[in-house]
Design a protein around this motif. Structure first.
Motif, PDB file in Angstrom:
ATOM      1  N   GLY A  67      -6.066 -32.113   4.231  1.00 15.28           N
ATOM      2  CA  GLY A  67      -7.099 -32.197   3.203  1.00 15.28           C
ATOM      3  C   GLY A  67      -6.785 -31.300   2.017  1.00 15.28           C
ATOM      4  O   GLY A  67      -5.882 -30.456   2.083  1.00 15.28           O
ATOM      5  N   LEU A  68      -7.553 -31.443   0.955  1.00 14.97           N
ATOM      6  CA  LEU A  68      -7.249 -30.757  -0.302  1.00 14.97           C
ATOM      7  C   LEU A  68      -7.663 -29.291  -0.324  1.00 14.97           C
ATOM      8  O   LEU A  68      -6.833 -28.393  -0.549  1.00 14.97           O
ATOM      9  CB  LEU A  68      -7.918 -31.503  -1.465  1.00 14.97           C
TER      10      LEU A  68
ATOM     11  N   VAL B 130      -9.186 -22.069   1.053  1.00 15.45           N
ATOM     12  CA  VAL B 130      -7.850 -22.533   1.428  1.00 15.45           C
ATOM     13  C   VAL B 130      -7.518 -23.777   0.602  1.00 15.45           C
ATOM     14  O   VAL B 130      -8.332 -24.704   0.519  1.00 15.45           O
ATOM     15  CB  VAL B 130      -7.768 -22.857   2.936  1.00 15.45           C
ATOM     16  N   ILE B 131      -6.334 -23.780  -0.005  1.00  8.64           N
ATOM     17  CA  ILE B 131      -5.927 -24.885  -0.876  1.00  8.64           C
ATOM     18  C   ILE B 131      -4.606 -25.465  -0.383  1.00  8.64           C
ATOM     19  O   ILE B 131      -3.667 -24.723  -0.073  1.00  8.64           O
ATOM     20  CB  ILE B 131      -5.770 -24.411  -2.344  1.00  8.64           C
ATOM     21  N   ASN B 132      -4.541 -26.795  -0.323  1.00  3.19           N
ATOM     22  CA  ASN B 132      -3.337 -27.500   0.094  1.00  3.19           C
ATOM     23  C   ASN B 132      -2.671 -28.112  -1.141  1.00  3.19           C
ATOM     24  O   ASN B 132      -3.155 -29.117  -1.676  1.00  3.19           O
ATOM     25  CB  ASN B 132      -3.695 -28.585   1.118  1.00  3.19           C
TER      26      ASN B 132
ATOM     27  N   PRO C 181      -4.566 -22.174 -12.277  1.00  2.00           N
ATOM     28  CA  PRO C 181      -4.067 -20.874 -11.794  1.00  2.00           C
ATOM     29  C   PRO C 181      -5.199 -19.924 -11.388  1.00  2.00           C
ATOM     30  O   PRO C 181      -5.051 -19.155 -10.438  1.00  2.00           O
ATOM     31  CB  PRO C 181      -3.303 -20.319 -12.997  1.00  2.00           C
ATOM     32  N   SER C 182      -6.335 -20.008 -12.098  1.00  2.00           N
ATOM     33  CA  SER C 182      -7.468 -19.130 -11.768  1.00  2.00           C
ATOM     34  C   SER C 182      -8.000 -19.419 -10.363  1.00  2.00           C
ATOM     35  O   SER C 182      -8.438 -18.514  -9.648  1.00  2.00           O
ATOM     36  CB  SER C 182      -8.596 -19.316 -12.792  1.00  2.00           C
ATOM     37  N   LEU C 183      -7.962 -20.705  -9.952  1.00  2.00           N
ATOM     38  CA  LEU C 183      -8.430 -21.082  -8.613  1.00  2.00           C
ATOM     39  C   LEU C 183      -7.409 -20.658  -7.559  1.00  2.00           C
ATOM     40  O   LEU C 183      -7.776 -20.157  -6.494  1.00  2.00           O
ATOM     41  CB  LEU C 183      -8.665 -22.594  -8.561  1.00  2.00           C
TER      42      LEU C 183
ATOM     43  N   GLU D 105      -5.635 -18.492   1.086  1.00  2.00           N
ATOM     44  CA  GLU D 105      -4.394 -19.076   1.606  1.00  2.00           C
ATOM     45  C   GLU D 105      -4.064 -20.323   0.825  1.00  2.00           C
ATOM     46  O   GLU D 105      -4.940 -21.137   0.496  1.00  2.00           O
ATOM     47  CB  GLU D 105      -4.551 -19.408   3.097  1.00  2.00           C
ATOM     48  N   VAL D 106      -2.768 -20.478   0.514  1.00  2.00           N
ATOM     49  CA  VAL D 106      -2.282 -21.679  -0.176  1.00  2.00           C
ATOM     50  C   VAL D 106      -1.240 -22.341   0.723  1.00  2.00           C
ATOM     51  O   VAL D 106      -0.264 -21.706   1.126  1.00  2.00           O
ATOM     52  CB  VAL D 106      -1.666 -21.332  -1.549  1.00  2.00           C
TER      53      VAL D 106
END
Length: 311
Positions: A243-244, A285-287, A300-302, A308-309
């Motif tokens: 997921g995103l 968490v970002i995918n 970039p701010s997010l 975690e990325v």
């Protein structure tokens, strides 16, 4: 012999029950709880017997499984993720102490009298946080600016959903953000709900966490990817599965804290007087792989705010 093992052997033996709605919860959401119990000196086969029952996603099986666990006579009955397992456990016994691990709104669901004084035989961890749904909405707006329609997917039969919908509606009104709500009570209703969201003109989706929908996380992710609908979730498991983005309570921390509640009760504390703990730690968490597949550029701010990325 290590001091921990020596301590475990010296302790009396305890029987714990664990009631789960979701399949495989003992190796996923319950894993941090079981690890923390071991750290506290409780070891299966030495001084702890664990009776585990799972409804495998079928909520109608919970009352029968709860009754089985009660007959086994546990010192503490642990109720797994969501509201339905604790509800079944509380209906099955008024004497065995119950620790719930992640309930959205335990007071609203009628599980306890109040957060500070639960009042009966159940206590534990609440996933309720007043502004968490609003923050998810803001993260979506950061990803896709322009006050475009956001779809909200939820199971109206889940007590937490009603609370979350009130919060997200209030937040959307203050942001001037248009919303549309789509319901999925069962896994079979997911394709229709997501298709209706797509044809409604929604450009993103907020998925409200729910044990039934979490049990279908892979199908949800695949349907949203096919619909090219960016989504934010409340549980990191979705993002780990492709997921995103997710923003929510740190379920691992909550599991560990639930184990500490079990420990306190085994040492003589009464659940009636143990305040229900609300979350203090949240994670974004970002995918990036999912973002790339959707053609999204994550600001970039997010990224800077992410705990975690996943690349």
């Amino acid at each position: 012999m290590s001091p921990l093992v020596a301590r475990a052997q010296a302790m009396k033996s305890y029987r714990l029950g664990y009631l789960a709605l979701l399949p495989g919860e003992d190796t996923t959401l319950a894993k941090p709880l079981l690890q923390r119990l071991q750290e506290l000196g409780y070891r299966k086969g030495m001084n702890m017997i664990l009776e585990y029952r799972s409804a495998d996603g079928r909520a109608e099986r919970l009352p029968q499984l709860a009754a089985e666990l009660v007959r086994a006579g546990p010192d503490v009955l642990i109720a797994g993720y969501g509201t339905l397992a604790p509800k079944a456990a509380i209906a099955a016994t008024s004497s065995i102490p119950i620790v719930f691990t992640s309930v959205g709104d335990p007071v609203g669901a009628g599980l306890i009298a109040s957060l500070s004084q639960p009042g009966a035989n159940a206590t534990g961890l609440s996933a309720q946080a007043s502004d968490i749904t609003a923050k998810r909405l803001q993260f979506l707006a950061d990803l896709i600016p322009g006050k475009k329609l956001v779809a909200v997917l939820g199971n109206p039969d889940t007590p937490y959903t009603a609370l979350a919908l009130r919060e997200v509606t209030t937040a959307a009104a203050s942001m001037g953000q248009p919303l549309a709500v789509f319901e999925a009570r069962t896994v079979d209703q997911l394709p229709t709900a997501i298709h209706e969201a797509t044809i409604s003109g929604a450009v993103s989706m907020l998925v409200l966490e729910d044990p039934v929908l979490l049990g279908a996380k892979q199908e949800t992710i695949e349907l949203l990817a096919k619909a090219r609908l960016p989504a934010i979730y409340g549980v990191r498991d979705y993002v780990e599965a492709g997921g995103l983005v997710s923003y929510g309570t740190d379920q691992r921390q909550m599991g560990r804290r639930a184990a500490e509640y079990v420990d306190k009760i085994l040492k003589g504390a009464s659940p009636a007087n143990l305040p229900v703990e609300q979350p203090t730690k949240f994670e974004l968490v970002i995918n990036l792989k999912a973002a790339k597949a959707l053609g999204l550029e994550v600001p970039p701010s997010l990224l800077a705010r992410a705990d975690e990325v996943i690349e």
